[in-house]
Design a protein around this motif. Sequence first.
Motif, short mmCIF file in Angstrom:
data_model
loop_
_atom_site.label_atom_id
_atom_site.label_comp_id
_atom_site.label_asym_id
_atom_site.label_seq_id
_atom_site.Cartn_x
_atom_site.Cartn_y
_atom_site.Cartn_z
N LYS A 130 52.42 41.24 43.45
CA LYS A 130 52.28 41.33 44.90
C LYS A 130 53.57 41.82 45.54
N ARG A 131 53.40 42.76 46.45
CA ARG A 131 54.58 43.33 47.11
C ARG A 131 55.35 42.28 47.91
N SER A 132 54.65 41.27 48.41
CA SER A 132 55.32 40.23 49.19
C SER A 132 56.32 39.44 48.35
N ASN A 201 53.56 34.65 48.97
CA ASN A 201 52.56 35.07 47.99
C ASN A 201 51.32 35.57 48.72
N HIS A 202 51.50 36.66 49.47
CA HIS A 202 50.42 37.18 50.31
C HIS A 202 49.72 38.36 49.66
N ASP A 203 48.42 38.42 49.87
CA ASP A 203 47.65 39.60 49.48
C ASP A 203 47.68 40.56 50.66
N GLN A 205 46.73 44.32 51.99
CA GLN A 205 45.99 45.58 51.77
C GLN A 205 45.77 46.20 53.13
#
Length: 424
Positions: A130-132, A201-203, A205
């Motif tokens: 994840k990018r976060s 820890n975010h999704d 998009q």
Amino acid sequence: MSPALITLLFLLFAIVMFVTEKLPLGLTSMIVCIGLIVTGVLDVKTAFSGFIDSNVILFVAMFIVGGALFETGMANEIGGLVTKFSKTEKGLIIAIMAIVGVMSGFLSNTGTAAILIPVVVGIAGKSGFKRSRLLMPLVFAAAMGGNLSLIGAPGNMIGQSVLQEATGESFGFFEYAIIGGPILLLGILFYATFGFRLLPNHDVQEEGSAFEEGRDYSKVPRWKKLLSLLILVITLLGMIFEKRIGVKLAVTGCIGAILLILTGVISEKDALKSIDLKTIFLFGGTLSLASALRDTGAGQMIADTVIGALGANPSPYVLTFVVFIICCVLTNFMSNTATTALMAPICLSIAQGMGADPRAVLMACVIGGSCAYATPIGMPANTMVLGIGGYKFNDYVKSGLPLILIATVVSMILLPIAFPFFPG
């Protein structure tokens, strides 16, 4: 009601709104900006000057440069190369922080982050992480790396000039690294171990954006991919040699963005789509608050009140600690440059008044002023990743406060040793 008091009330409002997020962050910033105009604290020109600040222009330009890297799929290819060497998420975090930290010691920390943010997002897309989890360590490393040399951050030069004018002495080119180096090393170690669990820890998009993942880039001409990378490299070189060529970061970024559109690597529509307006409104609006803190004397009042509480003859150790904490707090709501410019003369006067060598206190001022980890407005790089990483205000607080604690402990141990208050 005095302008300084009005400014302090708006500061309190901004802090409460940023922490609770009852309103969108950009909206809060604009309320403060307009409020300072309506109440007569700032004139229209000063309040809106943040929107033509060079860092805001740099944001816009680098969003486009980064967008081109994604529109062509080149970011994904770069990400694939990097992930071959770092297979684990922790390994990537260590590699990213080490590379960014070292680069920021010799380049602009804002410029370094701006260049590498799209690359790291590409790495996230290619690796599946994840990018976060990766972007926040990147911007923190950029801030820490700025303390590796005299030219790493503007605040370093401010501390240098104040010291030179008062004593004729200078900090060595790598003298900031006596404190900054251990902070960077411990920061990397922290996020690779205990701090790993604190990272957001975010999704994320962003459908339809230039950072959209899972796209098919097979039909993109190879020349577009290579040209997007070439222009990125040229832009980076321009930022590296900023002082030698005499072209500011924002101008270099704009040249890169213009070339990408002129050559057809990215269309005007996609270029505009890649700009994160939430970032622009948040940063531009909040700069009005920083201006008000400076121009009304409200920032000076905060500093004088806290330092004045120490008494007429404070211990140099206590003074150094208090200066460090004040700078840490102020820099999370003002720029580190403004914080250092505000605090350095005060610190110098107090240190000289007690007959102590001002080097330790000025160093504490500069290092503390770089600890902009706990808010999305503490430094430009923090703001740049806000939308891309899907972060909330409290993500910065949760991940950044432990780093401030680490920096404080390291500084309070090393400063008196490396810079004695009363040299023999």
